[in-house]
Design a protein around this motif. Structure first.
Motif, PDB file in Angstrom:
ATOM      1  N   TRP A   1     -22.413 -15.648  18.049  1.00 27.79           N
ATOM      2  CA  TRP A   1     -23.679 -15.329  17.387  1.00 27.79           C
ATOM      3  C   TRP A   1     -24.094 -16.522  16.559  1.00 27.79           C
ATOM      4  CZ3 TRP A   1     -27.152 -11.827  18.277  1.00 27.79           C
ATOM      5  CH2 TRP A   1     -26.783 -10.603  18.822  1.00 27.79           C
TER       6      TRP A   1
ATOM      7  N   PRO B   1     -31.568 -10.859  20.522  1.00 24.12           N
ATOM      8  CA  PRO B   1     -30.912  -9.589  20.184  1.00 24.12           C
ATOM      9  C   PRO B   1     -31.324  -8.421  21.072  1.00 24.12           C
ATOM     10  CG  PRO B   1     -31.489 -10.732  18.185  1.00 24.12           C
ATOM     11  CD  PRO B   1     -32.107 -11.519  19.319  1.00 24.12           C
ATOM     12  N   ASP B   2     -32.599  -8.320  21.451  1.00 25.74           N
ATOM     13  CA  ASP B   2     -33.005  -7.192  22.300  1.00 25.74           C
ATOM     14  C   ASP B   2     -32.388  -7.283  23.694  1.00 25.74           C
ATOM     15  OD1 ASP B   2     -34.686  -9.406  22.874  1.00 25.74           O
ATOM     16  OD2 ASP B   2     -36.263  -8.096  23.613  1.00 25.74           O
ATOM     17  N   GLN B   3     -32.034  -8.467  24.150  1.00 28.28           N
ATOM     18  CA  GLN B   3     -31.364  -8.614  25.447  1.00 28.28           C
ATOM     19  C   GLN B   3     -29.898  -8.207  25.369  1.00 28.28           C
ATOM     20  OE1 GLN B   3     -32.542 -12.818  25.744  1.00 28.28           O
ATOM     21  NE2 GLN B   3     -33.293 -12.300  27.802  1.00 28.28           N
ATOM     22  N   VAL B   4     -29.293  -8.370  24.200  1.00 30.20           N
ATOM     23  CA  VAL B   4     -27.881  -8.047  24.022  1.00 30.20           C
ATOM     24  C   VAL B   4     -27.651  -6.553  24.218  1.00 30.20           C
ATOM     25  CG1 VAL B   4     -25.943  -8.069  22.401  1.00 30.20           C
ATOM     26  CG2 VAL B   4     -27.473 -10.040  22.549  1.00 30.20           C
ATOM     27  N   HIS B   5     -28.594  -5.732  23.781  1.00 35.21           N
ATOM     28  CA  HIS B   5     -28.449  -4.284  23.949  1.00 35.21           C
ATOM     29  C   HIS B   5     -28.310  -3.924  25.426  1.00 35.21           C
ATOM     30  CE1 HIS B   5     -29.035  -3.358  19.751  1.00 35.21           C
ATOM     31  NE2 HIS B   5     -30.086  -4.163  19.734  1.00 35.21           N
ATOM     32  N   GLY B   6     -29.105  -4.518  26.290  1.00 34.90           N
ATOM     33  CA  GLY B   6     -28.998  -4.262  27.723  1.00 34.90           C
ATOM     34  C   GLY B   6     -27.662  -4.714  28.283  1.00 34.90           C
TER      35      GLY B   6
ATOM     36  N   LEU C   1     -24.820  -4.904  26.602  1.00 33.16           N
ATOM     37  CA  LEU C   1     -23.802  -3.967  26.127  1.00 33.16           C
ATOM     38  C   LEU C   1     -23.823  -2.665  26.920  1.00 33.16           C
ATOM     39  CD1 LEU C   1     -24.071  -4.504  22.279  1.00 33.16           C
ATOM     40  CD2 LEU C   1     -22.285  -5.338  23.823  1.00 33.16           C
ATOM     41  N   GLU C   2     -25.006  -2.175  27.246  1.00 31.27           N
ATOM     42  CA  GLU C   2     -25.111  -0.956  28.051  1.00 31.27           C
ATOM     43  C   GLU C   2     -24.496  -1.168  29.428  1.00 31.27           C
ATOM     44  OE1 GLU C   2     -29.188   0.256  28.148  1.00 31.27           O
ATOM     45  OE2 GLU C   2     -29.228   0.698  26.003  1.00 31.27           O
TER      46      GLU C   2
END
Length: 77
Positions: free
Chosen positions: A27, A52-57, A59-60
């Motif tokens: 990070w 950060p919004d790409q990291v959520h995908g 992680l899913e």
């Protein structure tokens, strides 16, 4: 007086094939990105910078790929 540099969180994951291969996830708070880098020994061979919004995908996708019930993110023992 200069402000302190923000700390970056990092994890290094060794490749199961060995031979000095690894994935580093770091990070960079100052830039607001997660950098995934591929290493062979002490040489970085590739990088990807994720917002950060790409990291959520990511992680899913990782959680869904774990053994166990789909979408649970929990590996069965």
């Amino acid at each position: 007086m200069p402000s302190p540099q923000p700390r970056s969180a990092r994890v290094v994951l060794g490749d199961t094939r060995g031979d000095g291969r690894a994935l580093r996830a770091t990070w960079h708070a100052e830039a607001g990105v997660l950098v995934l880098s591929v290493w062979k020994g002490n040489v970085c061979t590739a990088t990807v910078r994720l917002a950060p919004d790409q990291v959520h995908g990511l992680l899913e996708a990782l959680a869904d790929g774990l053994p166990g019930e789909p979408g649970s993110g929990v590996a069965s023992a």
